[in-house]
Design a protein around this motif. Structure first.
Motif, short mmCIF file in Angstrom:
data_model
loop_
_atom_site.label_atom_id
_atom_site.label_comp_id
_atom_site.label_asym_id
_atom_site.label_seq_id
_atom_site.Cartn_x
_atom_site.Cartn_y
_atom_site.Cartn_z
N ARG A 1 0.96 -1.05 -0.18
CA ARG A 1 -0.17 0.03 -0.14
C ARG A 1 0.90 1.35 0.10
NH1 ARG A 1 -5.14 -1.25 1.37
NH2 ARG A 1 -5.49 -3.47 2.28
N ALA A 2 0.44 2.47 -0.51
CA ALA A 2 1.15 3.60 -0.61
C ALA A 2 0.31 4.80 -0.46
CB ALA A 2 2.05 3.88 -2.26
N SER A 3 1.05 5.96 0.05
CA SER A 3 0.29 7.25 0.07
C SER A 3 1.46 8.37 -0.24
CB SER A 3 -0.15 7.36 1.59
OG SER A 3 0.77 7.36 2.46
N VAL A 4 0.81 9.33 -0.57
CA VAL A 4 1.92 10.45 -1.02
C VAL A 4 2.20 11.23 0.31
CG1 VAL A 4 2.06 12.37 -2.41
CG2 VAL A 4 0.77 10.65 -3.31
N ILE A 5 3.46 11.48 0.49
CA ILE A 5 3.78 12.23 1.78
C ILE A 5 3.63 13.81 1.19
CG2 ILE A 5 5.45 13.00 3.42
CD1 ILE A 5 6.77 10.22 3.09
N ALA A 6 2.92 14.65 2.23
CA ALA A 6 2.38 15.89 1.56
C ALA A 6 3.64 16.94 2.11
CB ALA A 6 1.40 16.47 2.14
N GLY A 7 3.73 18.02 1.48
CA GLY A 7 4.77 18.95 1.86
C GLY A 7 5.55 19.45 0.87
N GLY A 8 6.22 18.60 -0.04
CA GLY A 8 7.05 19.10 -1.24
C GLY A 8 6.35 19.88 -2.24
N ARG A 9 6.90 20.71 -2.93
CA ARG A 9 6.42 21.29 -4.11
C ARG A 9 7.42 20.87 -5.29
NH1 ARG A 9 2.29 24.73 -2.69
NH2 ARG A 9 2.13 25.08 -0.39
N SER A 10 8.13 19.90 -5.50
CA SER A 10 9.15 19.57 -6.29
C SER A 10 8.79 18.03 -6.59
CB SER A 10 10.51 19.98 -5.99
OG SER A 10 11.40 19.64 -7.02
N ASN A 11 9.88 17.33 -6.07
CA ASN A 11 9.61 16.01 -6.19
C ASN A 11 8.51 15.31 -5.78
OD1 ASN A 11 11.98 15.63 -7.85
ND2 ASN A 11 13.37 15.93 -6.40
N LEU A 12 8.16 14.34 -6.12
CA LEU A 12 6.99 13.42 -5.51
C LEU A 12 7.65 12.51 -4.38
CD1 LEU A 12 4.82 12.67 -8.38
CD2 LEU A 12 4.35 14.28 -6.67
N THR A 13 7.08 12.29 -3.27
CA THR A 13 7.78 11.49 -2.28
C THR A 13 6.38 10.44 -2.02
OG1 THR A 13 9.21 13.06 -1.80
CG2 THR A 13 8.84 11.17 0.05
N TYR A 14 6.57 9.09 -1.81
CA TYR A 14 5.58 8.28 -1.48
C TYR A 14 6.05 7.29 -0.37
CZ TYR A 14 4.71 8.97 -6.51
OH TYR A 14 4.26 9.51 -7.60
N GLU A 15 5.24 7.10 0.64
CA GLU A 15 5.45 5.98 1.77
C GLU A 15 4.77 4.85 1.36
OE1 GLU A 15 5.39 7.49 6.13
OE2 GLU A 15 3.54 6.88 5.61
N VAL A 16 5.57 3.67 1.33
CA VAL A 16 5.11 2.50 0.84
C VAL A 16 5.35 1.29 1.74
CG1 VAL A 16 5.54 0.70 -1.08
CG2 VAL A 16 5.86 3.31 -1.47
N THR A 17 4.21 0.35 2.22
CA THR A 17 4.25 -0.50 3.20
C THR A 17 3.85 -1.72 2.77
OG1 THR A 17 3.86 -1.15 5.46
CG2 THR A 17 2.31 0.26 4.49
N ASP A 18 4.26 -2.83 3.36
CA ASP A 18 3.63 -4.19 3.09
C ASP A 18 3.06 -4.79 4.24
OD1 ASP A 18 5.77 -4.79 4.94
OD2 ASP A 18 6.63 -6.30 3.56
N GLY A 19 2.89 -3.57 5.29
CA GLY A 19 2.23 -4.09 6.58
C GLY A 19 3.18 -4.31 7.70
N GLU A 20 4.44 -4.74 7.48
CA GLU A 20 5.59 -4.72 8.43
C GLU A 20 6.53 -4.00 8.20
OE1 GLU A 20 6.53 -8.76 8.55
OE2 GLU A 20 4.56 -9.76 8.97
N ARG A 21 7.12 -3.69 6.94
CA ARG A 21 8.42 -2.90 6.47
C ARG A 21 7.73 -1.72 5.98
NH1 ARG A 21 13.90 -5.28 4.82
NH2 ARG A 21 14.19 -3.27 5.05
N TRP A 22 8.60 -0.48 5.76
CA TRP A 22 8.23 0.84 5.35
C TRP A 22 9.57 1.14 4.36
CZ3 TRP A 22 3.60 3.15 6.03
CH2 TRP A 22 2.95 2.59 7.32
N TRP A 23 9.04 1.62 3.21
CA TRP A 23 10.01 2.34 2.16
C TRP A 23 9.40 3.57 1.91
CZ3 TRP A 23 7.95 -2.57 1.90
CH2 TRP A 23 8.76 -3.58 2.34
N ILE A 24 10.52 4.54 1.49
CA ILE A 24 10.33 5.90 1.00
C ILE A 24 10.81 5.90 -0.48
CG2 ILE A 24 10.64 8.36 0.99
CD1 ILE A 24 9.03 7.48 3.33
N VAL A 25 9.72 6.27 -1.36
CA VAL A 25 10.09 6.38 -2.99
C VAL A 25 10.02 7.70 -3.46
CG1 VAL A 25 9.44 5.34 -5.14
CG2 VAL A 25 9.20 3.84 -3.11
#
Length: 348
Positions: A32-56
């Motif tokens: 599952r993923a969501s967009v992290i708000a705040g930036g006005r340039s590059n897009l930042t996503y928070e990705v998880t499989d329910g146990e681990r997390w990654w930032i893309v």
């Protein structure tokens, strides 16, 4: 298995296939993923499989000029700094093939922390904690500027020689390409900056050379619950050059808090307890162990750079290419920033 996401620019099924090949076995369950708000340039996503997390991280949708949103530069800078005392996220993988997600991207760890953008966020902490956070922001910048680029494999990140001259020329060209109106004062500021570029080939000037973050401010770091800075992020403008440009831009961002366009950047410097300019400069100079010299040119350049950035946003807004609230105010910051830049240079 169906990957779930409402994240334009990040196809989770495609991402999973690519990441499984890069780092087999890390991803467990459904992504599952969501967009992290705040930036006005590059897009930042928070990705998880329910146990681990990654930032893309990837460039904005539809963007085709990779040099303006350089994922490879960000990934390289952070990867090299992981072993140093500069707090950065651990990097996991980088993809320079735009056919995977439509643009280059990279993956890094999720760091728990707050990117403070609003004075009210700091006000809730109280003046003492706010002062401590502001001081640590300076300490981390000083730590970065004392890293030997060659020693960490960043000797080719940029070319320090001629850096200031290129900066003045670049931002002048940027202004020409995004003017919404003629402004003689802006032209005058650029002329005076061009005429006053410090010599960069003597030993005194070169002692300020180092790794430049390029956009250093409080909301580009993540601060933990213990008020320690956990990670410096947003390295897309990182290069080698005169490190005083980072110091000057940090101070100019603080000045911007008093302008009508403050809502689109940050107003943290207005929070009770936030250190003033003299205190920040003194702390930085003590941390790096050298006097900063005359900062007039560097402050003038920082004001000009930020004014041009705001004019670019205003230009896109007037063309109907910017979506969001508050952009109608952005143009109001241009004239005061240009005036402040001229004032910083003093009289010829």
């Amino acid at each position: 298995m169906t990957e779930q996401s409402e994240t334009p620019g990040l196809d989770l099924a495609v991402f999973r296939r690519w990441y499984d090949a890069e780092r087999p076995g890390e991803i467990g369950g459904e992504l599952r993923a969501s967009v992290i708000a705040g930036g006005r340039s590059n897009l930042t996503y928070e990705v998880t499989d329910g146990e681990r997390w990654w930032i893309v991280r990837r460039p904005p949708l539809g963007h085709v000029q990779a040099t303006a949103h350089d994922m490879g530069r960000e990934y390289t800078a952070m990867s090299a700094l992981v072993p140093t005392d500069v707090p950065v996220p651990t990097t996991y993988a980088h993809c320079d093939d735009p056919d995977v997600l439509g643009a280059p991207f990279y993956v890094m760890e999720r760091v728990e922390g707050t990117a403070y953008r609003r004075a009210k966020q700091l006000a809730a902490l109280g003046p003492e904690r706010t002062a401590a956070i502001g001081g640590r922001l300076v300490d981390v910048l000083a730590t970065l500027h004392q890293v030997d680029p060659a020693a960490v494999g960043l000797g080719e990140l940029g070319r320090a020689e001629g850096f200031l001259e290129r900066q003045v020329r670049r931002w002048g060209q940027q202004l020409e390409g995004s003017k919404t109106r003629e402004n003689p004062d802006a032209d005058e500021l650029h002329r005076r900056l061009t005429a006053r570029v410090p010599a960069g080939d003597d030993a005194d000037a070169r002692r300020y050379d180092g790794i430049v973050h390029g956009d250093y401010r409080l909301d580009n770091v993540l601060t933990g619950a213990d008020d320690q800075i956990k990670a410096v992020v947003d390295w897309e403008m990182a290069t080698l050059g005169d490190t005083r440009t980072d110091v000057a831009l940090m101070l100019v961002y603080d000045t911007l808090a008093s302008l009508p366009s403050a809502g689109l950047v940050s107003d943290v410097s207005t929070a009770p307890g936030y250190p003033g300019t003299d205190e920040l400069l003194s702390r930085y100079a003590a941390a790096v162990g050298r006097d900063l010299g005359d900062m007039g040119f560097h402050l003038g350049l920082a004001y000009f750079k930020l004014a041009v950035i705001l004019e670019g946003i205003n230009f896109r807004f007037q063309q109907g290419k910017t979506v969001g609230e508050g952009f109608d105010q952005i143009g109001a910051g241009f004239d005061p920033l240009i005036a402040a830049g001229l004032d910083a240079l003093g009289k010829d």
